[in-house]
Design an enzyme around this catalytic site. Structure first.
Site, mmCIF file in Angstrom:
data_model
loop_
_atom_site.group_PDB
_atom_site.id
_atom_site.type_symbol
_atom_site.label_atom_id
_atom_site.label_comp_id
_atom_site.label_asym_id
_atom_site.label_seq_id
_atom_site.Cartn_x
_atom_site.Cartn_y
_atom_site.Cartn_z
ATOM 1 N N SER A 20 -2.753 -0.445 -1.904
ATOM 2 C CA SER A 20 -2.780 0.115 -0.548
ATOM 3 C C SER A 20 -1.522 -0.235 0.243
ATOM 4 O O SER A 20 -1.042 -1.372 0.204
ATOM 5 C CB SER A 20 -4.004 -0.431 0.187
ATOM 6 O OG SER A 20 -4.044 0.080 1.492
ATOM 7 N N LYS A 44 -3.322 4.068 1.941
ATOM 8 C CA LYS A 44 -2.994 3.174 3.062
ATOM 9 C C LYS A 44 -4.250 2.862 3.881
ATOM 10 O O LYS A 44 -5.089 3.749 4.064
ATOM 11 C CB LYS A 44 -1.934 3.868 3.932
ATOM 12 C CG LYS A 44 -1.565 3.133 5.201
ATOM 13 C CD LYS A 44 -0.803 1.856 4.929
ATOM 14 C CE LYS A 44 -0.595 1.034 6.185
ATOM 15 N NZ LYS A 44 -0.329 -0.393 5.891
ATOM 16 N N GLY A 45 -4.355 1.637 4.355
ATOM 17 C CA GLY A 45 -5.528 1.217 5.121
ATOM 18 C C GLY A 45 -5.883 2.194 6.231
ATOM 19 O O GLY A 45 -5.025 2.545 7.040
ATOM 20 N N CYS A 129 -5.574 -8.772 5.904
ATOM 21 C CA CYS A 129 -4.240 -8.409 6.377
ATOM 22 C C CYS A 129 -3.693 -9.478 7.314
ATOM 23 O O CYS A 129 -4.299 -9.791 8.341
ATOM 24 C CB CYS A 129 -4.255 -7.073 7.104
ATOM 25 S SG CYS A 129 -2.586 -6.620 7.610
ATOM 26 N N ILE A 191 -4.595 -10.168 -5.065
ATOM 27 C CA ILE A 191 -4.556 -10.736 -3.728
ATOM 28 C C ILE A 191 -3.814 -9.804 -2.750
ATOM 29 O O ILE A 191 -3.053 -8.941 -3.176
ATOM 30 C CB ILE A 191 -3.820 -12.110 -3.713
ATOM 31 C CG1 ILE A 191 -2.421 -11.962 -4.309
ATOM 32 C CG2 ILE A 191 -4.617 -13.155 -4.423
ATOM 33 C CD1 ILE A 191 -1.558 -13.225 -4.262
ATOM 34 N N ASN A 192 -4.042 -10.043 -1.468
ATOM 35 C CA ASN A 192 -3.199 -9.442 -0.444
ATOM 36 C C ASN A 192 -1.933 -10.308 -0.319
ATOM 37 O O ASN A 192 -1.739 -11.246 -1.093
ATOM 38 C CB ASN A 192 -3.957 -9.360 0.890
ATOM 39 C CG ASN A 192 -3.508 -8.180 1.732
ATOM 40 O OD1 ASN A 192 -2.308 -7.963 1.894
ATOM 41 N ND2 ASN A 192 -4.450 -7.422 2.261
ATOM 42 N N THR A 193 -1.091 -10.011 0.638
ATOM 43 C CA THR A 193 0.196 -10.707 0.743
ATOM 44 C C THR A 193 0.027 -12.159 1.218
ATOM 45 O O THR A 193 -0.974 -12.521 1.825
ATOM 46 C CB THR A 193 1.117 -9.964 1.728
ATOM 47 O OG1 THR A 193 0.412 -9.804 2.957
ATOM 48 C CG2 THR A 193 1.516 -8.615 1.190
HETATM 49 C C1 LIG Z 1 4.450 -2.343 3.122
HETATM 50 C C2 LIG Z 1 3.095 -2.852 2.703
HETATM 51 C C3 LIG Z 1 1.950 -2.362 3.330
HETATM 52 C C4 LIG Z 1 0.682 -2.816 2.951
HETATM 53 N N1 LIG Z 1 -0.438 -2.304 3.556
HETATM 54 C C5 LIG Z 1 -1.673 -2.694 3.124
HETATM 55 C C6 LIG Z 1 -2.864 -2.112 3.675
HETATM 56 O O1 LIG Z 1 -2.825 -1.208 4.525
HETATM 57 N N2 LIG Z 1 -4.070 -2.572 3.239
HETATM 58 C C7 LIG Z 1 -4.172 -3.548 2.266
HETATM 59 O O2 LIG Z 1 -5.291 -3.922 1.894
HETATM 60 N N3 LIG Z 1 -3.059 -4.096 1.711
HETATM 61 C C8 LIG Z 1 -1.833 -3.690 2.106
HETATM 62 N N4 LIG Z 1 -0.709 -4.233 1.523
HETATM 63 C C9 LIG Z 1 -0.846 -5.252 0.448
HETATM 64 C C10 LIG Z 1 -0.710 -4.615 -0.949
HETATM 65 O O3 LIG Z 1 -1.713 -3.663 -1.171
HETATM 66 C C11 LIG Z 1 -0.759 -5.702 -2.053
HETATM 67 O O4 LIG Z 1 -1.987 -6.387 -1.973
HETATM 68 C C12 LIG Z 1 0.376 -6.713 -1.929
HETATM 69 O O5 LIG Z 1 1.591 -6.081 -1.548
HETATM 70 C C13 LIG Z 1 0.619 -7.486 -3.224
HETATM 71 O O6 LIG Z 1 1.006 -6.650 -4.284
HETATM 72 P P1 LIG Z 1 2.542 -6.407 -4.724
HETATM 73 O O7 LIG Z 1 3.175 -7.749 -4.877
HETATM 74 O O8 LIG Z 1 2.452 -5.626 -6.008
HETATM 75 O O9 LIG Z 1 3.165 -5.611 -3.612
HETATM 76 C C14 LIG Z 1 0.569 -3.791 1.904
HETATM 77 C C15 LIG Z 1 1.729 -4.278 1.279
HETATM 78 C C16 LIG Z 1 2.989 -3.817 1.659
HETATM 79 C C17 LIG Z 1 4.189 -4.359 0.937
#
Ligand SMILES: Cc1cc2nc3c(=O)[nH]c(=O)nc-3n(C[C@H](O)[C@H](O)[C@H](O)COP(=O)(O)O)c2cc1C
Length: 303
Positions: A20, A44-45, A129, A191-193
């Site tokens: 997402s 996207k969320g 988030c 995981i999320n960020t």
């Molecule tokens: C620009 C950006 C926007 C994101 N928006 C969302 C979101 O709307 N909802 C959500 O659950 N995670 C969101 N995330 C988190 C990602 O879905 C993912 O969990 C996180 O980036 C880790 O994965 P990656 O290292 O492959 O990017 C976002 C990440 C990025 C980089």
């Protein structure tokens, strides 16, 4: 090799999903590949009303990963359902709606509306988030709140599988995982960020207008693997792994520690066609490693 995976009420033609917020509403990527080759996409969320997100700058690159503080900018759930969903090949791959709200009641309302949309395969609930001032991560850091949101969404989700997306920004992720599982989550996504920041020594300014943002990309893969490993041993709920995946080898690592499927996030920004090619690359790597079944390989880490 049969690439199909089925878990928690979700059936995918292969275990590759997009994460997402990194793949728009899917349509933005159609010039780079066929959406129908993917197991599915997570959009996207979505919130009840459209959101403009945080002020710019909202992205900062670091030597080892990307920081973002988008603040859940989105077109709102009704616009998505009316204008974007009908254009997606939802009969050929899973369209997963990612939900963002500021209260359990709002999450439930979103779930109720989306549960009536035939093109939506599952609901992914973002309780993690780090970039918004209300809601977001607060739900994901308190087991009681995580359980409340999960229950509220489950009550209104009908037959759509409910995926609860967890944050690594906690002392013990298994505690939150147990709470969500106990409240009826069908699938966990982690995981999320990771919460982080970047500053400019010369201008003395933070690099993000929001000051603090979420770190993603290869830098967080070891943290994500650790979380999937720990949670897969703590709860009996299928897991979608996400965090820094940038190769077929990375995908196998997540399956090895217990994931049923994975999501690709930041890698979409670096190589917009990467996720489409990943499907074939994964199949080839499985052959090279003599892996004939994901069910047999999953969680087979030798300790
Ligand atoms: C620009 C950006 C926007 C994101 N928006 C969302 C979101 O709307 N909802 C959500 O659950 N995670 C969101 N995330 C988190 C990602 O879905 C993912 O969990 C996180 O980036 C880790 O994965 P990656 O290292 O492959 O990017 C976002 C990440 C990025 C980089």
């Amino acid at each position: 090799m049969d690439m199909k995976v089925s878990f928690g009420g979700l059936s995918l033609k292969n275990p590759i999903l997009t994460a997402s917020g990194t793949f728009g509403y899917g349509l933005e990527y159609t010039r780079f590949g066929e959406l129908a080759t993917l197991g599915g996409i997570v959009v996207k969320g979505l919130s009840l009303e459209p959101r403009v997100g945080n002020p710019m700058p909202r992205i900062a690159e670091t030597p080892s990963g990307m920081l973002n503080a988008i603040g859940l900018q989105n077109i709102g759930v009704r616009n998505f359902v009316e204008k974007r969903l009908p254009k997606l090949p939802a009969d050929q791959m899973a369209v997963i709606a990612n939900l963002y709200a500021c209260s359990a009641e709002e999450f439930a309302e979103l779930a109720g509306y989306l549960s009536e949309q035939p093109g939506v395969a599952a609901l992914e609930v973002n309780i993690s988030c780090p970039n918004v001032s209300s809601g977001g991560i607060l739900f994901g850091q308190d087991p009681k709140m995580a359980a409340r949101v999960t229950e509220a969404v489950k009550r209104r989700a009908g037959d759509k599988p409910v995926i609860i997306k967890l944050s690594p920004n906690v002392t013990d992720i298994t505690e939150i995982a147990r709470a969500a599982a106990g409240a009826g989550a069908d699938i966990l996504c982690l995981i999320n960020t990771l919460s982080g920041m970047a500053v400019d020594a010369r201008t003395r300014r933070p690099r993000l207008a929001n000051v603090i943002g979420g770190l993603s990309g290869p830098a967080i893969k070891p943290v994500a693997l650790r979380c999937v490993h720990q949670v897969s041993r703590a709860v009996d709920v299928p897991i979608i792994g996400v965090g820094g995946i940038a190769s077929a080898e990375d995908v196998l690592e997540f399956i090895l520690v217990g994931a049923h499927a994975i999501q690709v996030g930041t890698a979409n920004f670096i190589r917009p066609d990467f996720v489409f090619r990943l499907v074939d690359e994964l199949e080839r790597l499985c052959e090279a490693y003599g892996i004939t079944s994901f069910d047999e390989y999953r969680g087979s880490l030798r300790l």
